[in-house]
Design an enzyme around this catalytic site. Structure first.
Site, PDB file in Angstrom:
ATOM      1  CB  THR A   1      57.633  38.230  65.084  1.00 14.21           C
ATOM      2  OG1 THR A   1      56.957  38.031  66.335  1.00 14.21           O
ATOM      3  CG2 THR A   1      57.145  37.219  64.057  1.00 14.21           C
ATOM      4  N   GLY A   2      59.880  40.288  66.034  1.00 15.24           N
ATOM      5  CA  GLY A   2      60.482  41.189  67.019  1.00 15.24           C
ATOM      6  C   GLY A   2      61.828  40.651  67.469  1.00 15.24           C
TER       7      GLY A   2
ATOM      8  N   GLY B   1      65.526  43.028  72.681  1.00 21.00           N
ATOM      9  CA  GLY B   1      64.767  42.581  73.835  1.00 21.00           C
ATOM     10  C   GLY B   1      64.622  41.078  73.936  1.00 21.00           C
TER      11      GLY B   1
ATOM     12  CE1 TYR C   1      51.116  44.710  75.372  1.00 23.58           C
ATOM     13  CE2 TYR C   1      50.408  44.128  77.578  1.00 23.58           C
ATOM     14  CZ  TYR C   1      51.295  43.996  76.538  1.00 23.58           C
ATOM     15  OH  TYR C   1      52.372  43.150  76.655  1.00 23.58           O
TER      16      TYR C   1
END
Length: 301
Positions: A9-10, A14, A164
């Site tokens: 995922t993502g 990056g 976060y």
């Protein structure tokens, strides 16, 4: 390892993209999940041109939408029929309090709830494999986290770092509890180290302070890939790593009662049927894949 089917995922930029490339170079089939998969196509074409032995496909996934998560899982089942490795890497940090499509505070909703639901939806495919693995990318910031049991959406006293840290603590608690409930699954959480990616674009001061000590994505991704593919780690589960080193997570992450409570709340918030656990309350340390694969299917039912 033999060729495996992996989801990151993502996975289109990056740290996630670095992990996708490494898995493809090892010869695996990799699904790069992202809200904007089309943006990755030029980079995927470049990988093909380089002649990597694996195959990469970008697929749409919005972790802030339960409908998107369920659609993605169904599409993976239809296209691939099996899954060996799930790397829950995507994450967000937002300066102001935002909501997901489903109405959850965005950091908790994407970083934790989206991955919780995705993992549960993919359990049946993982259950069929001999050495299934889940890697949950958390952060050392989990040590500053506290679960706001009465205000998970932080409607009162929202703070970017507070939200976060709560979401990253939830990541580690989820990894420990999942390992306990599904002993045939190798599931571990890690802090890959500070990474020079765009996640801190909402927090310029944090970015400025962290940048001199940050790793390049390709360097940080090595720790992720190790947990996902290293044969010597088969059966190692319920652990927390910082980079390549195993270490003890925060005491809050090791609290079995709190982890079980978070599991139940997460089921309710993602509208999953409640799963009754019949396993011991002691957190998992090391488990061996094998006949217990049925436990994974039970955890995903």
């Amino acid at each position: 390892m033999d060729q495996r089917v992996c989801i990151v995922t993502g996975g289109t930029r990056g740290l996630g993209w670095a992990a996708v490339q490494m898995l493809a170079e090892q010869g695996h089939t990799v699904i790069a999940a992202s809200r904007h998969p089309e943006a990755a196509q030029p980079a995927i074409d470049a990988l093909v041109h380089r002649g990597v032995s694996g195959a990469v496909q970008a697929m749409p996934l919005d972790l802030g939408s339960a409908a998107s998560v369920r659609s993605f899982a169904a599409e993976c089942q239809s296209r691939f029929g099996r899954l060996d490795v799930l790397i829950n890497n995507a994450g967000v940090i937002t300066r102001n309090r935002e909501r997901t499509q489903d109405g959850h505070e965005r950091q908790f909703g994407v970083n934790h709830l989206g991955h919780f639901l995705l993992t549960r939806e993919l359990m049946p495919m993982l259950a069929e494999r001999a050495d299934p693995r889940v890697v949950i990318v958390s952060s050392a910031m989990h040590r500053a986290g506290e679960i706001a049991w009465d205000d998970l959406n932080l409607e009162h006293g929202y703070g970017m770092i507070r939200a976060y840290a709560q979401s990253k603590l939830a990541n580690v608690m989820f990894a420990v509890e999942l390992a306990r409930r599904a002993p045939a699954l190798s599931v571990n959480a890690l802090h890959p180290g500070g990474v020079t990616t765009g996640i801190l674009r909402e927090a310029p001061l944090m970015r400025a302070l962290a940048w001199p000590f940050s790793k390049r994505p390709a360097t940080a991704a090595r720790a992720v890939i190790r947990l996902a593919t290293d044969p010597t780690l088969a059966g190692v589960s319920g652990r927390y790593f910082e980079g390549m080193k195993e270490t003890r997570p925060a005491p809050a992450a090791r609290d079995a009662a709190s982890a079980g409570r978070l599991w139940g709340i997460s089921e309710a918030l993602t509208e999953l049927p409640r799963q009754k656990s019949s396993v011991s309350k002691a957190p998992a340390a090391v488990s061996t894949p094998g006949d217990a694969n049925t436990a994974i299917a039970a955890a995903g039912s």
